[in-house]
Structure formats: structure tokens, C-alpha cells
Write a protein that holds these residues in place. Sequence first.
Motif, PDB file in Angstrom:
ATOM      1  N   VAL A 134      26.168  66.219 -52.745  1.00 51.33           N
ATOM      2  CA  VAL A 134      26.366  66.864 -54.042  1.00 51.33           C
ATOM      3  C   VAL A 134      25.070  66.864 -54.835  1.00 51.33           C
ATOM      4  O   VAL A 134      24.676  67.864 -55.451  1.00 51.33           O
ATOM      5  CB  VAL A 134      27.489  66.172 -54.824  1.00 51.33           C
ATOM      6  CG1 VAL A 134      27.565  66.720 -56.253  1.00 51.33           C
ATOM      7  CG2 VAL A 134      28.825  66.359 -54.121  1.00 51.33           C
ATOM      8  N   GLY A 135      24.364  65.721 -54.795  1.00 55.18           N
ATOM      9  CA  GLY A 135      23.086  65.644 -55.505  1.00 55.18           C
ATOM     10  C   GLY A 135      22.052  66.589 -54.927  1.00 55.18           C
ATOM     11  O   GLY A 135      21.286  67.213 -55.662  1.00 55.18           O
ATOM     12  N   ALA A 136      22.036  66.706 -53.579  1.00 54.93           N
ATOM     13  CA  ALA A 136      21.083  67.608 -52.939  1.00 54.93           C
ATOM     14  C   ALA A 136      21.360  69.057 -53.328  1.00 54.93           C
ATOM     15  O   ALA A 136      20.430  69.818 -53.619  1.00 54.93           O
ATOM     16  CB  ALA A 136      21.155  67.437 -51.421  1.00 54.93           C
ATOM     17  N   LEU A 137      22.634  69.436 -53.347  1.00 59.43           N
ATOM     18  CA  LEU A 137      22.980  70.798 -53.757  1.00 59.43           C
ATOM     19  C   LEU A 137      22.571  71.061 -55.198  1.00 59.43           C
ATOM     20  O   LEU A 137      22.063  72.143 -55.536  1.00 59.43           O
ATOM     21  CB  LEU A 137      24.481  71.034 -53.579  1.00 59.43           C
ATOM     22  CG  LEU A 137      24.976  71.117 -52.129  1.00 59.43           C
ATOM     23  CD1 LEU A 137      26.497  71.223 -52.095  1.00 59.43           C
ATOM     24  CD2 LEU A 137      24.343  72.294 -51.417  1.00 59.43           C
ATOM     25  N   ALA A 138      22.796  70.051 -56.050  1.00 61.72           N
ATOM     26  CA  ALA A 138      22.411  70.207 -57.456  1.00 61.72           C
ATOM     27  C   ALA A 138      20.903  70.365 -57.600  1.00 61.72           C
ATOM     28  O   ALA A 138      20.416  71.218 -58.356  1.00 61.72           O
ATOM     29  CB  ALA A 138      22.897  69.007 -58.264  1.00 61.72           C
TER      30      ALA A 138
ATOM     31  N   TRP B 215      15.756  75.934 -57.510  1.00 63.96           N
ATOM     32  CA  TRP B 215      15.621  77.373 -57.278  1.00 63.96           C
ATOM     33  C   TRP B 215      15.522  78.137 -58.595  1.00 63.96           C
ATOM     34  O   TRP B 215      14.689  79.037 -58.752  1.00 63.96           O
ATOM     35  CB  TRP B 215      16.813  77.858 -56.464  1.00 63.96           C
ATOM     36  CG  TRP B 215      16.821  79.337 -56.227  1.00 63.96           C
ATOM     37  CD1 TRP B 215      15.931  80.058 -55.486  1.00 63.96           C
ATOM     38  CD2 TRP B 215      17.763  80.277 -56.746  1.00 63.96           C
ATOM     39  NE1 TRP B 215      16.264  81.394 -55.500  1.00 63.96           N
ATOM     40  CE2 TRP B 215      17.391  81.565 -56.266  1.00 63.96           C
ATOM     41  CE3 TRP B 215      18.889  80.170 -57.548  1.00 63.96           C
ATOM     42  CZ2 TRP B 215      18.094  82.710 -56.585  1.00 63.96           C
ATOM     43  CZ3 TRP B 215      19.605  81.315 -57.865  1.00 63.96           C
ATOM     44  CH2 TRP B 215      19.202  82.561 -57.384  1.00 63.96           C
ATOM     45  N   ILE B 216      16.368  77.746 -59.548  1.00 58.96           N
ATOM     46  CA  ILE B 216      16.309  78.386 -60.869  1.00 58.96           C
ATOM     47  C   ILE B 216      14.972  78.089 -61.546  1.00 58.96           C
ATOM     48  O   ILE B 216      14.350  78.971 -62.156  1.00 58.96           O
ATOM     49  CB  ILE B 216      17.484  77.917 -61.744  1.00 58.96           C
ATOM     50  CG1 ILE B 216      18.815  78.375 -61.131  1.00 58.96           C
ATOM     51  CG2 ILE B 216      17.353  78.435 -63.173  1.00 58.96           C
ATOM     52  CD1 ILE B 216      20.035  77.848 -61.852  1.00 58.96           C
ATOM     53  N   ALA B 217      14.522  76.827 -61.429  1.00 55.74           N
ATOM     54  CA  ALA B 217      13.246  76.451 -62.044  1.00 55.74           C
ATOM     55  C   ALA B 217      12.083  77.216 -61.414  1.00 55.74           C
ATOM     56  O   ALA B 217      11.160  77.644 -62.106  1.00 55.74           O
ATOM     57  CB  ALA B 217      13.027  74.953 -61.904  1.00 55.74           C
TER      58      ALA B 217
ATOM     59  N   THR C 241      12.045  80.685 -62.785  1.00 58.50           N
ATOM     60  CA  THR C 241      11.602  80.663 -64.190  1.00 58.50           C
ATOM     61  C   THR C 241      10.097  80.459 -64.278  1.00 58.50           C
ATOM     62  O   THR C 241       9.404  81.130 -65.053  1.00 58.50           O
ATOM     63  CB  THR C 241      12.337  79.563 -64.951  1.00 58.50           C
ATOM     64  OG1 THR C 241      13.754  79.763 -64.843  1.00 58.50           O
ATOM     65  CG2 THR C 241      11.933  79.563 -66.419  1.00 58.50           C
ATOM     66  N   ILE C 242       9.586  79.515 -63.482  1.00 55.44           N
ATOM     67  CA  ILE C 242       8.147  79.240 -63.489  1.00 55.44           C
ATOM     68  C   ILE C 242       7.374  80.454 -63.006  1.00 55.44           C
ATOM     69  O   ILE C 242       6.307  80.794 -63.553  1.00 55.44           O
ATOM     70  CB  ILE C 242       7.836  78.008 -62.618  1.00 55.44           C
ATOM     71  CG1 ILE C 242       8.439  76.748 -63.264  1.00 55.44           C
ATOM     72  CG2 ILE C 242       6.338  77.845 -62.427  1.00 55.44           C
ATOM     73  CD1 ILE C 242       8.315  75.510 -62.410  1.00 55.44           C
ATOM     74  N   ARG C 243       7.896  81.153 -61.978  1.00 54.89           N
ATOM     75  CA  ARG C 243       7.218  82.352 -61.493  1.00 54.89           C
ATOM     76  C   ARG C 243       7.124  83.418 -62.585  1.00 54.89           C
ATOM     77  O   ARG C 243       6.074  84.038 -62.762  1.00 54.89           O
ATOM     78  CB  ARG C 243       7.964  82.912 -60.277  1.00 54.89           C
ATOM     79  CG  ARG C 243       7.333  84.182 -59.698  1.00 54.89           C
ATOM     80  CD  ARG C 243       8.055  84.663 -58.457  1.00 54.89           C
ATOM     81  NE  ARG C 243       9.446  84.983 -58.723  1.00 54.89           N
ATOM     82  CZ  ARG C 243      10.294  85.419 -57.795  1.00 54.89           C
ATOM     83  NH1 ARG C 243       9.883  85.579 -56.552  1.00 54.89           N
ATOM     84  NH2 ARG C 243      11.552  85.689 -58.102  1.00 54.89           N
TER      85      ARG C 243
ATOM     86  N   VAL D 169       6.619  75.582 -55.601  1.00 53.48           N
ATOM     87  CA  VAL D 169       7.686  74.857 -56.302  1.00 53.48           C
ATOM     88  C   VAL D 169       8.868  74.627 -55.381  1.00 53.48           C
ATOM     89  O   VAL D 169       9.453  73.537 -55.345  1.00 53.48           O
ATOM     90  CB  VAL D 169       8.117  75.623 -57.575  1.00 53.48           C
ATOM     91  CG1 VAL D 169       9.329  74.952 -58.218  1.00 53.48           C
ATOM     92  CG2 VAL D 169       6.969  75.697 -58.570  1.00 53.48           C
ATOM     93  N   LEU D 170       9.241  75.637 -54.600  1.00 53.77           N
ATOM     94  CA  LEU D 170      10.353  75.473 -53.656  1.00 53.77           C
ATOM     95  C   LEU D 170      10.038  74.405 -52.609  1.00 53.77           C
ATOM     96  O   LEU D 170      10.936  73.661 -52.177  1.00 53.77           O
ATOM     97  CB  LEU D 170      10.646  76.804 -52.964  1.00 53.77           C
ATOM     98  CG  LEU D 170      11.391  77.860 -53.781  1.00 53.77           C
ATOM     99  CD1 LEU D 170      11.659  79.091 -52.922  1.00 53.77           C
ATOM    100  CD2 LEU D 170      12.709  77.307 -54.330  1.00 53.77           C
ATOM    101  N   THR D 171       8.782  74.307 -52.200  1.00 50.51           N
ATOM    102  CA  THR D 171       8.394  73.275 -51.233  1.00 50.51           C
ATOM    103  C   THR D 171       8.618  71.887 -51.802  1.00 50.51           C
ATOM    104  O   THR D 171       9.171  70.994 -51.129  1.00 50.51           O
ATOM    105  CB  THR D 171       6.919  73.457 -50.833  1.00 50.51           C
ATOM    106  OG1 THR D 171       6.737  74.760 -50.258  1.00 50.51           O
ATOM    107  CG2 THR D 171       6.498  72.399 -49.838  1.00 50.51           C
TER     108      THR D 171
END
Length: 281
Positions: A27-31, A37-39, A42-44, A72-74
Motif C-alpha cells: 500500500v505504501g509503495a502504491l502511494a 508520478w504526480i510530483a 508537476t515538476i516537469r 524524478v521517476l527514477t
Amino acid sequence: MQPAGFDLEGMLQGLTGVLSTWGLRVVGALAVLIVGWIAAKTIRGSVRKALRKSGLDETLVPFISTLVYYLVLTFVILAVLRLFGLETTSLIAVLGAAGLAVGLALQGTLSNFAAGVMLLIFRPFKIGDFVEAGGTAGAVQEISIFSTTLHSPDNVKIVVPNSAIYGAVVKNYTANDTRRNDLLIGIDYSDDIGKAIETIGKILDEDARVLKDPAPLIAVSELGDSSVNLVVRPWCGKNDYWALRFDLTRKIKEELEAAGCSIPFPQTDVHLHSVAGSGAA
């Protein structure tokens, strides 16, 4: 009745322990993945806005912003792996050992990335330029880390891999401020060549889009099968190229005809000769 040696209560307790431990981690990993992904998006977007506001060349904006997005995804993926107890240092070592296999599997993608970097370094074109590259032509819309997007004159979106562009000839039609129009005008063999050249020269002099320097060229280029061909080469600004070409083609035809010259079309003359003494058998 339970078989001998079968501990159902102990199994349930063990299963409960596994679910309580790994379930929370999943659950934590999914969160973390969703938030990361959203961040990253947004940063892009923020990086793109900041780069454009700073006055950076528009060609570099999509490349840098996309690169930041994947970085960021990495970090987000590495953080997820840490939640499952995997040491990132060990993981990086394993990835490094498997780098050759990954490179062979993704050699096309990596070559596109390398070509994208080279395109940004050597800058054969920029956003908005009309180019012929990779077997197609169009106005450059975007240069990303893997591909370049063009828009054709009839408004078709064309996506070309960067490696196909960097490894081939690139023609940039808008890199220079001026361009030369090359027109081929045919007149009849019986027409006055001097009169035709004088008429065309007057047309060029009266058009404000035709540059005086370099001076336009009007000359006899060849004696064709059906016409005397004149080459007409006026210079103009790059934005006037097509409009001037279309207008001159029509204007030259009309003015030459008004001056008594004709525009011949391909034709073949057949001459029959009778031979004395010949006749039907």
C-alpha cells in the motif's frame, strides 16, 4: 478433525503476519508511486515554465523538462524499492553488471537519445524551422529526448526518431534570411530573346520583394526540343519565397504574351516525303 502435525492456527497466524507486514508495504509503495508520478509531472511543468520565462531557446525546453521528469521517476522507483528492504547500492551494482544486456536490448532507444543530445549540441535546426530530414519534410514542432516532431505543410504531424535525423542529410530551408527562386521559362524559337529578357527584367524591377543585392539573373540556359529556355533567378526574403514564386510564374506568362512572345508546349513535327517511282504493289 485436523490431520496429525497440521497446525492450522499457526498457519493463519503466519499468514496474518505476512499480510500485515507486506500488505502495508505494498500500500505504501502504491502511494509513493502515485504521489511520485504526480510530483514528476508537476515538476516537469514547472521546469518548462521556468525555462521559457528565463528566455532559454525553445529548442532546449522540451528536452530538459522531459529529462527532469524521468530523473524524478527514477528516484521514486528507488524509494519504492527501499520500502521492500532492497538496498539501492546493491541494486545499482546489479544494474551496472546488467548494463551491457540492457544496452543491447535498448540500443535503438539509446541511439535516439544520443542523437537527440547531438542535435541539441550542434543545432542544425531550431523550433519553427522548415527542414527536410529523415526522409520527410515539415516545420519543427518539438525536439524531445527520443524523437523530433514535424508538422507538414498540409498540417500532418510527423514523428521522426532522432537517430534517423542525425545520421542523414538535413536541409534547413529557413536557416538563412534570403533564398533564391529558380524559374525556367520557355519561349518560341521565333520569339525575340532580347525582348523576352527585357520584359522579365521589368517585372522583377517592379516587384518590391525581389532583392537588388544579389541582383537577379536572367539568361538563356538551353535550347530545348520545343523552346528556348530562359533561367530566371531572383533573390527574396525567406518568408516571401512561395508567394513570389507563384506570382512571378503567372505575371511572366501574361506579360510575355502581351509582348508578343509565346509559351510553347512540347510537340513533334512529322514530315512526309514522297519517293519518285514508288507506288502501291
